[in-house]
Design an enzyme around this catalytic site. Structure first.
Site, short mmCIF file in Angstrom:
data_model
loop_
_atom_site.label_atom_id
_atom_site.label_comp_id
_atom_site.label_asym_id
_atom_site.label_seq_id
_atom_site.Cartn_x
_atom_site.Cartn_y
_atom_site.Cartn_z
N LYS A 2 0.83 -1.21 0.00
CA LYS A 2 0.00 0.00 0.00
C LYS A 2 0.86 1.26 0.00
CE LYS A 2 -1.67 1.79 3.93
NZ LYS A 2 -1.55 3.23 4.15
N ASN A 3 1.82 1.31 0.91
CA ASN A 3 2.59 2.56 1.05
C ASN A 3 3.49 2.82 -0.15
OD1 ASN A 3 1.36 3.14 3.42
ND2 ASN A 3 3.08 2.59 4.74
N ARG A 40 -4.66 10.96 3.95
CA ARG A 40 -3.51 11.84 4.17
C ARG A 40 -2.49 11.78 3.04
NH1 ARG A 40 -1.83 14.30 8.49
NH2 ARG A 40 0.29 14.12 7.69
N CYS A 95 -5.50 13.64 12.61
CA CYS A 95 -5.17 12.26 12.31
C CYS A 95 -5.19 11.45 13.59
CB CYS A 95 -3.79 12.21 11.68
SG CYS A 95 -3.27 10.55 11.36
N ARG A 124 0.23 14.90 12.85
CA ARG A 124 1.17 14.59 11.76
C ARG A 124 1.33 15.81 10.88
NH1 ARG A 124 -0.87 8.78 9.63
NH2 ARG A 124 1.03 8.71 8.40
N PRO A 125 2.29 16.66 11.20
CA PRO A 125 2.45 17.90 10.44
C PRO A 125 3.02 17.64 9.04
CG PRO A 125 4.20 17.68 12.08
CD PRO A 125 3.30 16.50 12.26
N ASP A 182 4.64 0.76 11.86
CA ASP A 182 3.45 0.10 11.31
C ASP A 182 3.32 -1.36 11.76
OD1 ASP A 182 2.49 2.32 10.07
OD2 ASP A 182 3.07 1.74 8.04
N ILE A 216 8.06 7.11 16.78
CA ILE A 216 7.74 7.85 15.55
C ILE A 216 6.50 8.72 15.71
CG2 ILE A 216 7.36 7.69 13.05
CD1 ILE A 216 9.97 6.38 13.74
N ARG A 274 -8.65 -0.20 4.02
CA ARG A 274 -7.67 0.75 3.50
C ARG A 274 -6.33 0.07 3.24
NH1 ARG A 274 -6.02 4.58 7.31
NH2 ARG A 274 -4.53 4.87 5.65
C1 UD1 Z 1 4.45 6.98 6.25
C2 UD1 Z 1 3.41 5.96 5.94
C3 UD1 Z 1 2.75 5.49 7.22
C4 UD1 Z 1 3.80 5.00 8.17
C5 UD1 Z 1 4.90 6.03 8.35
C6 UD1 Z 1 6.09 5.51 9.12
C7 UD1 Z 1 2.53 6.41 3.73
C8 UD1 Z 1 1.41 6.99 2.94
N1 UD1 Z 1 2.43 6.53 5.07
O1 UD1 Z 1 3.78 8.08 6.86
O2 UD1 Z 1 1.81 4.49 6.94
O3 UD1 Z 1 3.19 4.75 9.41
O4 UD1 Z 1 5.42 6.44 7.10
O5 UD1 Z 1 6.68 4.46 8.46
O6 UD1 Z 1 3.47 5.85 3.20
N2 UD1 Z 1 6.95 14.67 10.48
C9 UD1 Z 1 7.04 16.02 10.72
N3 UD1 Z 1 6.81 16.89 9.69
C10 UD1 Z 1 6.51 16.45 8.43
C11 UD1 Z 1 6.41 15.07 8.20
C12 UD1 Z 1 6.64 14.20 9.25
O7 UD1 Z 1 7.30 16.45 11.83
O8 UD1 Z 1 6.33 17.28 7.54
C13 UD1 Z 1 7.18 13.73 11.59
C14 UD1 Z 1 5.94 12.91 11.92
O9 UD1 Z 1 5.09 13.58 12.82
C15 UD1 Z 1 6.55 11.67 12.52
C16 UD1 Z 1 7.84 11.50 11.72
O10 UD1 Z 1 8.13 12.77 11.15
O11 UD1 Z 1 6.88 11.87 13.86
C17 UD1 Z 1 7.79 10.48 10.62
O12 UD1 Z 1 6.66 10.70 9.78
P1 UD1 Z 1 6.66 10.27 8.25
O13 UD1 Z 1 7.77 9.30 7.96
O14 UD1 Z 1 6.58 11.51 7.44
O15 UD1 Z 1 5.35 9.46 8.11
P2 UD1 Z 1 4.36 9.53 6.91
O16 UD1 Z 1 5.12 9.73 5.62
O17 UD1 Z 1 3.25 10.44 7.27
#
Ligand code: UD1
Length: 427
Positions: free
Chosen positions: A22-23, A99, A123, A128-129, A313, A335, A405
């Site tokens: 999926k991801n 998202r 979320c 999740r910023p 995950d 995370i 999903r």
């Molecule tokens: C992706 C996956 C999700 C998985 C996660 C961790 C997809 C669509 N989603 O989510 O299923 O659980 O990786 O493997 O592939 N962060 C910030 N600012 C940002 C972005 C992230 O502070 O702009 C922080 C987040 O709050 C979190 C960390 O960075 O603490 C990691 O998040 P991130 O790897 O970005 O997760 P996603 O890409 O949202």
């Protein structure tokens, strides 16, 4: 709304086919925006999120055609064509459902010179910023404006210049947006402390197959030399390591033996190491791997971390499995905050779990009993299914849309290894 009903207590044995990830699918699909050519993606999982993403792309002017699949076959093939971008706005109505919609921001900006995407809403797994998505695009030359709940990114002179960015924390999504934007920039970009997840490697491999120039694939330092244009191509989505890990936990919690057909063990080292430490036997087979629980499970101490660490995950599914292990396990979620929403539901089924901030203590040896439960996110829902498979009596998991999903034909796959599980339509 449907629910999933499980009568637990059966030892699961047999083979489960592993679907496309999926991801990975959700980051390969927006690559259609990067080319006028046709992009054909195979091994796409049949999931609500994939359907939602293709609807989002349709709204931007991307045509999608799904090749017929034979009855009983998993996965599907989709051909996407974005000869022209009809709209550069991803509306709130689409983004709030998913998202991952934020992943159109980078490629649309790179191709069309501008991109407007609704800010994702709240979320269930914590705040999740998207600040890092915006910062990396700024570093590549974008101008960013935030107004009325939307982010508008534009490239001065219509094309990004490229540039360097060092991520302060590892982010999968922001690395993906940065990569998809940098491939069409006029100059070189370097991303430092980039995410190294196998899904990022899958994205890089697709971009290279389309004519992109990327060095350092699989490392945290990616060097991207922008090109004038990208071509279409055919590409198969990688196997889902989280789905495979989830079914490995199903073998563990039921004392069973399951061959995960099509799984790619090389992507799953942290997961297989943890399974082995819990006492499961892992055998690599011609088509994937077999996971067997032939003795009582042992407790573990696991902390989630970016790849190659233990994936966030998989935290909820391991927690369910460890609730029946002999002894006390420690889990730490580094995370996402608020990713223990499954704990109260697991407790209602008899699990003994304490949460202290980002840590959880799982006092093993629980005799789980069936209950009506509901979860607030995808992986949490899977942990309840796992607990239901081991529990005495009947478990009903509500809010099945979370599972739809991310788990393709869950009940069919589990029935295939002997589980008593069915989908009940509640009308
Ligand atoms: C992706 C996956 C999700 C998985 C996660 C961790 C997809 C669509 N989603 O989510 O299923 O659980 O990786 O493997 O592939 N962060 C910030 N600012 C940002 C972005 C992230 O502070 O702009 C922080 C987040 O709050 C979190 C960390 O960075 O603490 C990691 O998040 P991130 O790897 O970005 O997760 P996603 O890409 O949202």
């Amino acid at each position: 709304m449907d629910s999933i009903r499980i009568t637990g207590g059966k030892r699961l044995e047999g083979k489960i086919p592993i679907s496309g990830a999926k991801n990975s699918a959700l980051t390969l699909l927006p690559c259609a925006l990067l080319t006028e050519g046709k992009l054909t993606l195979g091994n796409l999982p049949r999931l609500a999120d994939v359907d939602n993403f293709s609807h989002l792309l349709n709204g931007l002017g991307v045509s999608t055609k799904v090749a017929g699949v034979k009855k009983g076959e998993f996965g599907r093939k989709m051909t996407l064509s974005a000869r022209e971008i009809a709209s550069t706005v991803a509306p709130y109505d689409m983004v709030r459902k998913m998202r991952a919609s934020i992943l159109v921001l980078g490629p649309m900006l790179a191709r069309a010179g501008e991109s407007t995407v609704s800010l994702p809403g709240g979320c269930a797994i914590g705040d999740r910023p998207i600040d890092l998505h915006l910062k990396v695009l700024e570093a590549l030359g974008a101008e960013i404006e935030l107004a009325a709940g939307y982010v508008k990114a534009s490239a001065p002179k219509g094309r990004l210049s490229g540039g360097d960015y060092s991520f302060p924390v590892v982010s999968v999504g922001a690395t993906e947006n940065g990569l998809m934007a940098a491939v069409l920039a006029s100059g070189r970009s370097e991303l430092f402390n980039a995410a190294r997840e196998p899904e990022i490697v899958d994205l890089c491999n697709l971009l290279v197959a389309m004519g992109g120039k990327i060095d350092g694939i699989g490392s945290s330092h990616l060097v991207i030399d922008g090109v004038e244009g990208l071509d279409g191509c055919s590409y198969d989505v990688m196997p889902d390591r989280i789905e495979a890990g989830s079914y490995a936990c199903a073998a563990g919690i039921t004392g069973g033996s399951i061959e995960l057909v099509g799984a790619r063990p090389s992507d799953m080292l942290a997961i297989t190491n943890a399974l082995a430490a819990a006492g499961l036997v892992i055998e690599f087979t011609e088509n994937g791997m077999r996971v067997t629980a032939d003795k009582p499970l042992r407790p573990l101490a696991v902390s989630t971390a970016p790849y190659p660490g233990f994936p966030t995950d998989m935290q909820a599914q391991f927690m369910a499995m460890l609730s029946v292990a002999e002894g006390q396990s420690f889990l730490e979620e580094t995370i996402f905050e608020n990713r223990y929403m499954h704990v109260p539901e697991l407790r209602r089924m008899g699990a003994d779990i304490e949460v202290h901030g980002r840590s959880a203590i799982v006092k093993g040896g629980a005799k789980l009993t069936g209950a009506q439960v509901m979860a607030t996110d995808l992986r949490a829902s899977m942990s309840l299914v796992l607990a239901g498979l081991a529990a005495k009596g009947e478990t009903e998991v509500l809010r099945v849309y979370h599972l739809d999903r991310g788990y393709e034909r869950l009940e069919e796959k589990l029935q295939g290894v002997g589980a008593t599980i069915e989908r009940v339509s509640l009308g």
